[in-house]
Write a protein that holds these residues in place. Structure first.
Motif, PDB file in Angstrom:
ATOM      1  N   LEU A 250      22.115  -8.749 -45.131  1.00  0.00           N
ATOM      2  CA  LEU A 250      21.181  -7.990 -45.968  1.00  0.00           C
ATOM      3  C   LEU A 250      20.409  -6.965 -45.139  1.00  0.00           C
ATOM      4  CD1 LEU A 250      19.881 -10.961 -48.141  1.00  0.00           C
ATOM      5  CD2 LEU A 250      21.171  -8.993 -48.983  1.00  0.00           C
ATOM      6  N   CYS A 256      20.880  -2.102 -49.583  1.00  0.00           N
ATOM      7  CA  CYS A 256      19.979  -3.126 -50.141  1.00  0.00           C
ATOM      8  C   CYS A 256      18.535  -2.643 -50.223  1.00  0.00           C
ATOM      9  CB  CYS A 256      20.037  -4.401 -49.301  1.00  0.00           C
ATOM     10  SG  CYS A 256      21.649  -5.218 -49.342  1.00  0.00           S
ATOM     11  N   ALA A 305      22.941  -4.667 -55.004  1.00  0.00           N
ATOM     12  CA  ALA A 305      23.491  -4.690 -53.646  1.00  0.00           C
ATOM     13  C   ALA A 305      23.155  -6.000 -52.948  1.00  0.00           C
ATOM     14  CB  ALA A 305      22.952  -3.504 -52.846  1.00  0.00           C
ATOM     15  N   ILE A 306      21.956  -6.487 -53.184  1.00  0.00           N
ATOM     16  CA  ILE A 306      21.540  -7.758 -52.586  1.00  0.00           C
ATOM     17  C   ILE A 306      22.339  -8.908 -53.177  1.00  0.00           C
ATOM     18  CG2 ILE A 306      19.616  -9.401 -52.474  1.00  0.00           C
ATOM     19  CD1 ILE A 306      17.775  -6.898 -52.225  1.00  0.00           C
ATOM     20  N   HIS A 309      25.807  -9.559 -51.681  1.00  0.00           N
ATOM     21  CA  HIS A 309      25.859 -10.339 -50.451  1.00  0.00           C
ATOM     22  C   HIS A 309      25.609 -11.821 -50.716  1.00  0.00           C
ATOM     23  CE1 HIS A 309      26.232  -7.101 -47.535  1.00  0.00           C
ATOM     24  NE2 HIS A 309      25.330  -6.415 -48.224  1.00  0.00           N
TER      25      HIS A 309
END
Length: 318
Positions: A250, A256, A305-306, A309
């Motif tokens: 991250l 992110c 985006a976070i 992951h």
């Protein structure tokens, strides 16, 4: 009158960890204490981390939410009115990391609170591992939350490189200068820079008598809740190595957003632990109790985006 102490600090500085130590110290001296947790987030993990303090000499109350200043001030005022009748010697206020300290002073000056409460100590927690490059909004919050402090207490000094704590203190002083505040902090007078495990009774007495110094500065007007975000992810069922890998990924991915801190709470075979990570450091510490949650604090965070992951890590585990 009931003494009110304010424990301030930028996002993730370590306010709750210090609060635990402070409450234990006050209780041991016969003080009956109420902790007032003041958080804008939907998930107040700090309250959960303080539950083991509850007892005859310690209680915990919360103020959560509040979409505007007026609403939030009304909630704080109402809570303080109710606490004034309960026989506490001390009320310790732990605000969120994006708190307007002037709002707190405005509430205490209200009638009848001005007859029931007296402002005691303002202790500002500043992370020795603070990022060297903050946004203008971050610099302002760093300065505004320390400007009125009687004492700055540096956190995570045991993890800092030689000279890093001193450079962070210089960073704070530059941030104060940038918002036209005359306040400055020095390690030998009104700043305490040492590992918290090494704090002596004399150190705690120094903090408990530091008082406050209401200082003026030029306000930076912006919406703190849009500029700074805390994202919460519950029950991810990650192992500690997976959580550590996810945190590294991250921080490494600019998509992110500007992540300032990652806090994770999870249960291992040895019990509950807390992971606290910045861009340059990662620390794991045992805690007495917990709830499985990952908290990501930063600016302009991109949830999708976070989640990509975190979802990959979850899929790996499954």
């Amino acid at each position: 009158m009931v003494q009110v102490d304010l424990i301030t600090g930028f996002l993730g500085a370590g306010k709750t960890t210090f609060l635990r130590k402070y409450v234990h110290w006050l209780n041991a001296r016969g003080q009956r204490v109420c902790i007032l947790e003041n958080d804008f987030g939907a998930v107040n993990v700090d309250v959960m981390l303080l539950q083991d303090l509850l007892g005859d000499n310690c209680d915990i109350e919360t103020i959560s939410g509040g979409c505007d200043c007026d609403t939030h001030q009304r909630r704080m005022r109402t809570k303080l009115i109710s606490l004034a009748m309960q026989g506490f010697d001390r009320v310790l206020v732990e605000p969120s990391g994006i708190f307007d300290v002037d709002e707190f002073y405005d509430v205490l000056r209200d009638e009848p609170l001005d007859r029931w409460y007296t402002l005691g100590n303002v202790i500002a927690i500043v992370d020795a591992l603070l990022e060297t490059q903050l946004s203008p909004q971050g610099e302002y919050l760093l300065a505004s939350e320390a400007a009125s402090a009687g004492m700055v207490l540096m956190s995570r000094c045991q993890l800092a490189a030689p000279g890093q704590a001193e450079e962070t203190l210089a960073h704070l002083n530059r941030a104060l200068e940038a918002c036209y505040c005359t306040r400055r902090f020095a390690a030998d007078t009104d700043a305490l820079c040492k590992p918290w495990d090494a704090l002596t009774d004399a150190d705690m007495q120094r903090l408990d008598s530091c008082g406050h110094c209401q200082a003026s500065y030029v306000k930076l007007h912006f919406d703190e809740h849009k500029a700074f975000t805390s994202l919460y992810f519950m029950e991810l069922h990650l192992t500690l190595p997976q959580l550590q890998d996810a945190a590294r990924a991250l921080f490494a991915d600019p998509a992110c957003g500007h992540i300032l801190r990652i806090k994770g709470f999870l249960q291992t075979v040895d019990g509950w632990c807390e992971l606290n990570a910045t861009r340059d450091t990662m620390h794991v510490e045992a805690i007495p109790d917990g709830q499985e949650v990952l908290i990501i604090i930063g600016e302009e965070l991109d949830r999708s985006a976070i989640e990509a992951h975190i979802g990959q890590k979850t899929a790996d585990q499954e």
